[in-house]
Scaffold this active site. Structure first.
Site, PDB file in Angstrom:
ATOM      1  CD  GLU A 255      -1.547  -2.375   1.861  1.00 45.41           C
ATOM      2  OE1 GLU A 255      -0.310  -2.631   1.959  1.00 45.41           O
ATOM      3  OE2 GLU A 255      -2.417  -3.181   2.228  1.00 45.41           O
ATOM      4  CG  LEU A 256       4.706   3.539   2.176  1.00 41.02           C
ATOM      5  CD1 LEU A 256       3.840   4.703   2.662  1.00 41.02           C
ATOM      6  CD2 LEU A 256       5.817   3.270   3.197  1.00 41.02           C
ATOM      7  CE  LYS A 257       5.345  -0.847  -6.703  1.00 40.12           C
ATOM      8  NZ  LYS A 257       6.761  -0.625  -6.985  1.00 40.12           N
TER       9      LYS A 257
ATOM     10  CE  LYS B  31      22.551  -4.876  -3.854  1.00 40.64           C
ATOM     11  NZ  LYS B  31      22.036  -6.044  -4.488  1.00 40.64           N
TER      12      LYS B  31
ATOM     13  CD  GLU C 121      19.831 -10.326 -20.133  1.00 42.06           C
ATOM     14  OE1 GLU C 121      19.240 -10.091 -19.059  1.00 42.06           O
ATOM     15  OE2 GLU C 121      21.078 -10.277 -20.248  1.00 42.06           O
TER      16      GLU C 121
ATOM     17  NE  ARG D  86      12.535  -0.384  -8.976  1.00 45.83           N
ATOM     18  CZ  ARG D  86      13.431  -0.853  -9.847  1.00 45.83           C
ATOM     19  NH1 ARG D  86      13.614  -2.133  -9.995  1.00 45.83           N
ATOM     20  NH2 ARG D  86      14.127  -0.025 -10.604  1.00 45.83           N
TER      21      ARG D  86
ATOM     22  CG  HIS E 193      24.126   2.917 -12.741  1.00 50.34           C
ATOM     23  ND1 HIS E 193      25.397   2.577 -13.166  1.00 50.34           N
ATOM     24  CD2 HIS E 193      23.578   1.783 -12.252  1.00 50.34           C
ATOM     25  CE1 HIS E 193      25.603   1.286 -12.926  1.00 50.34           C
ATOM     26  NE2 HIS E 193      24.529   0.787 -12.371  1.00 50.34           N
TER      27      HIS E 193
ATOM     28  CB  CYS F 155      25.228  -2.294 -15.501  1.00 44.56           C
ATOM     29  SG  CYS F 155      24.290  -3.543 -14.595  1.00 44.56           S
TER      30      CYS F 155
HETATM   31  N1  GLN Z   1      22.897  -9.563 -18.149  1.00 43.42           N
HETATM   32  C1  GLN Z   1      22.226  -8.739 -17.200  1.00 43.42           C
HETATM   33  C2  GLN Z   1      21.660  -7.509 -17.870  1.00 43.42           C
HETATM   34  O1  GLN Z   1      22.259  -7.023 -18.769  1.00 43.42           O
HETATM   35  C3  GLN Z   1      23.158  -8.314 -16.092  1.00 43.42           C
HETATM   36  C4  GLN Z   1      22.415  -7.495 -15.083  1.00 43.42           C
HETATM   37  C5  GLN Z   1      23.223  -7.126 -13.881  1.00 43.42           C
HETATM   38  O2  GLN Z   1      24.416  -7.024 -13.949  1.00 43.42           O
HETATM   39  N2  GLN Z   1      22.583  -6.890 -12.767  1.00 43.42           N
HETATM   40  O3  GLN Z   1      20.629  -7.005 -17.515  1.00 43.42           O
HETATM   41 ZN    ZN Z   2      25.679  -5.072 -13.848  1.00 41.84          ZN
END
Ligand code: GLN
Ligand code: ZN
Length: 817
Positions: A28-30, A129, A545, A576, A755, A787
């Site tokens: 609910e808070l989300k 984290k 993916e 999240r 990011h 990433c």
């Molecule tokens: N192969 C994943 C992606 O590209 C790797 C994700 C991750 O490093 N957390 O989304």
């Molecule tokens: Zn990554």
């Protein structure tokens, strides 16, 4: 219960939990948060939702038999961030965000959200984290000149609200040591220089809390009087305040002198806090979790702290730490003299297994013989889902359900244990012990936790299974097969998960489209992604993916021994939430998991497409994992399924296969002495997964962080042919350390920080590549982003990859020939 204390323990806690979740049983808070962020006129609704959740929860805990209920008041994002707000230490850049008035929200709420999430003009604070969990906190940003000015109106109002409802509310604050140890400074100063300042801020807060809790001393007395004014402390018994100091389960510092200094200043701080508490009619509880609480007890006993809450689960059943972890009850907490109340965290606060009540009771009795004991959880219930009762995915699996306990069920376990310990057990309580014994036995004997075929294979793993030919031989075979240019370009795996993709998945779930239609949508997506990559001129392609909701869940849904939940949400950060799957049994792969998607992609291009898998450690780290065998044994079972998948991918023509291990850092034990044992099985499982690959199959891995210092050796030990890592934000720093460690394998330091949506300038990426080449010979270097790109949009993705490919071309000319 024996009571050997010198200090009168007025009203000891007999049953409690170390902390509570806040996102709501149905998130609910989300929902209220996200509505407010889109539409700031809904502040009133957010405020009332949060209040209702806090009250529901504390009423529920009281009704369930807890005699002390922890409370952080209404927490809208993260409790480290709440602490920064409470201490008047939100980042200076959000100071101009106006006060929020009249909605029943804290006046600082918009500043708090600006710090957590950024605004269009202000960057967000770093998030990282929380110890070795998958919960993320907002990192405090301090400086040498930070002044701590209490901004406690919101907390005090929330606490008063709860107290007037008749809840035995126990405010929970993050202790000064932990708060500062997890902070960063913007000016290079030492955040822990502020230890005494934060103590003094809390000294001012305690009488004010006491007032709202109805605990004797007057809060309106100036703070300075609080500790001298001892005779006003005609205390209402049993009014507790909790300070969380999980940092005391770590090494504190690897430098002995610094460690001793910090511990002695922490001790002095708690002497001061305990005196202020006593003057205000309060008793102090210091809570640690995620590791051995003995250092906290040793450091703080005799300071006037009235109780310690400790984790008696981590390190006992969690065999991540050493190969043999079964600590005998009598050896627990050697520093505890029985002087203070001990809140024994025997119910696991961060995993979802039903407690073996008989065993827990043995532990409690052994401790009870040494001093006063209350029953608690090993950590906050923040880390587990709210309630098993509402989980419908288990309706047709009563056996698995009987092995589990989520938040609500854990609270009931605490209450039962507490009555048993005090000799007040009912017939129902005794029946609960029997039932728990039956569940433990059923789990132990179930064919689902002991599959002969799996055991047969794991029993016969040899060292040879965990190793490949020497790198030089592999490298030559791979080069011959792949014929890649120097400084090859690639991506980490995922491409933007567009609304279209997510909608297709939602429609499939609701039955609005058929499986066939869904598969066709994914194939179209793959075709599009391949075409775009060819156009951009990348050398090694990925299928993108699109079919994966989540890199762990996708695999767990296809493996036996895993269960996917439907409502078992856990807060990951802010609004999240994640639903970690439950790894309950022996793990098997009924059929290939990724091969058809790989084929789909590879048939569309002559360039190599990487097969893409999630590594064994990450498969464990983002799941709730069985605690009835060493984690390393479970990791090996997962590794064998990946080994089979790699073999099938190779048969389907994959020349490159990537096995992601973004979580390998996260599970690293908090104490250095325990890290080698962990790394041994973690590395071993990765090598078991990849060790069957032929010399000319190139194995990649990916890790998502740049703080590599402890892990430099590990990257080499994994023996992946190519490792991609995060490096853009830290300006390639990690590469120097890699070079110094004699690293000879391939490495792809991220040259684009994915990011943020910002497209990097060509000159920036050129400079990063040049600086990478200072540390890494060209034959070893790959060019890739930081990433995966699933959270990015296509616009910035395309533009940024164009820059990246150009940077590789320019650099190739320089190093070429
Ligand atoms: N192969 C994943 C992606 O590209 C790797 C994700 C991750 O490093 N957390 O989304
Ligand atoms: Zn990554």
């Amino acid at each position: 219960m024996t009571s050997s204390t010198n200090r009168p323990l007025t009203d000891p806690i007999t049953a409690t939990v170390a902390g509570v979740p806040r996102i709501g049983p149905r998130r609910e808070l989300k929902k209220a948060l996200e509505t407010y962020w889109k539409d700031p006129s809904t502040g009133r609704a957010l405020a009332t939702t949060a209040t209702r959740l806090v009250n529901q929860l504390s009423d529920g805990l009281t009704a369930a038999g807890l005699d002390s209920v922890p409370s952080i008041g209404r927490s809208f994002y993260d409790s480290m961030l709440d602490t920064s707000a409470l201490l008047g230490a939100l980042p200076a850049r959000v100071a101009d965000v106006p006060d929020h008035e009249n909605d029943g929200l804290p006046v600082y709420i918009d500043r708090l959200f600006a710090a957590a999430r950024g605004t269009k003009d202000l960057p967000a604070s770093a998030m990282t984290k929380w110890f070795d969990t998958n919960y993320h906190y907002i990192v405090p940003e301090l400086a040498a000149d930070t002044e701590f000015r209490l901004d406690d109106a919101a907390l005090l109002a929330d606490i008063a609200d709860q107290a007037t409802r008749g809840t035995a509310v126990r405010p929970v604050l993050i202790g000064p040591l932990t708060y500062l140890a997890l902070a960063r400074t913007t000016d290079g100063s030492d955040a822990l220089d502020h230890l005494e300042d934060v103590v003094e801020a809390y000294v001012r807060l305690l009488p004010r809390l006491a007032d709202r809790l109805g605990a004797g001393a007057s809060a309106d007395a100036p703070a300075a009087d609080a500790d001298t004014d001892a005779d006003t402390a005609d205390s209402t018994p049993g009014v507790w305040v909790q300070f969380d100091e999980p940092f005391l389960v770590t090494d504190v510092s690897t430098d002995d002198a610094r460690r001793e200094d910090l511990l002695s200043r922490t001790r002095a701080g708690y002497e001061r806090l305990a005196a202020a508490a006593e003057a205000a009619g309060l008793s102090l509880l210091v809570q640690t979790y995620f590791g051995d609480g003995d250092l906290a007890v040793k450091t703080l006993s005799g300071t006037g702290v009235a109780a310690f809450g400790v984790d008696l689960v981590t390190g006992r059943t969690d065999e991540r730490y050493t190969e043999q972890t079964d600590v005998a009850d009598r050896d627990l907490l050697p520093s505890w003299t029985g002087e203070e109340l001990l809140l024994a965290g025997v119910v696991d606060g961060r995993n979802i297994w039903r407690t073996d009540l008989g065993r827990a009771l043995d532990t409690l009795r052994a401790l009870d013989a040494r001093g006063p004991v209350g029953v608690s959880t090993s950590s906050s219930l923040l880390h587990v889902p709210y309630s098993l009762a509402q989980e419908t995915s288990l309706d047709d699996d009563p056996e698995l359900r009987s092995w589990l306990a989520f938040g609500e069920e854990k609270v009931a376990e605490v209450a039962v244990l507490s009555r048993l310990l005090r000799g007040e057990a009912t017939d129902a309580d005794r029946e609960a012990v029997e039932e728990s014994a039956r569940a433990v036995e059923s789990r132990r004997r179930s064919p689902r936790t002991n599959k002969d075929a799996v055991r047969e294979r794991t029993d016969h793993i040899t060292d040879a299974d965990r190793s490949r030919s020497p790198f030089a031989a592999r490298h030559a075979a791979q080069q011959e097969r792949l014929n890649l240019p120097p400084l090859p370009t690639t991506t980490i795996g995922s491409f933007p998960q567009t609304t279209q993709i997510r909608q297709a998945r939602a429609k499939l779930r609701k039955g609005d489209i058929t499986q066939e239609q869904y598969d066709q949508a994914m194939r179209d997506e793959i075709a599009d992604v391949i075409r775009r990559q060819e156009e951009l001129g990348l050398d090694v392609l990925v299928h993108g993916e699109p079919e994966r909701n989540d890199m762990v869940q996708y695999f767990s849904e296809q493996l036996e021994g895993y269960h996917s939940t439907d409502l078992a949400w856990v807060q990951s950060y802010g609004s999240r939430c994640v639903r970690p799957p439950i790894l309950f049994g022996d793990v098997e792969r009924p059929e290939p998991m990724t091969v058809s998607w790989f084929r789909e992609a590879q048939k569309l291009t002559d360039k190599p497409v990487k097969g893409m898998l999630t590594g064994p450690v990450t498969m464990l780290a983002w799941s709730f994992v069985r605690d009835d065998q060493p984690l390393g044994a479970t990791a090996d079972q997962v590794a064998l399924t990946l080994r089979d998948e790699i073999s099938d991918l190779a048969d389907a023509g994959a020349a490159i296969i990537q096995v992601d291990e973004p979580a390998i850092r996260e599970l690293l034990p908090l104490r250095r002495s325990q890290q080698p044992a962990y790394l041994r099985w973690a590395v071993g499982a990765f090598r078991l997964a990849t060790g069957g690959a032929a010399d000319d199959t190139q194995i990649h891995t990916h890790m998502c962080y740049s703080e590599f210092n402890e892990l430099i050796g590990t990257v080499g030990d994994l023996d992946a042919d190519v490792t991609s890592i995060e490096a853009a934000r830290s300006g390639m720093q990690v590469l120097g350390a890699l070079r110094d460690s004699g690293f000879e394998l391939g490495v792809g330091p991220g040259v684009w920080d994915i990011h943020s949506p910002r497209v990097p300038e060509q000159s920036e990426v050129d400079a990063l590549v040049a600086s990478a080449l200072d540390s890494v010979p060209p034959e070893q270097l790959w060019i890739n982003p930081d990433c995966g790109l699933k959270t990015r949009g296509w616009e910035e993705t395309t533009a940024s990859i164009r820059v990246l490919v150009q940077a590789a071309r320019t650099a190739r000319e320089k190093v070429g020939s």
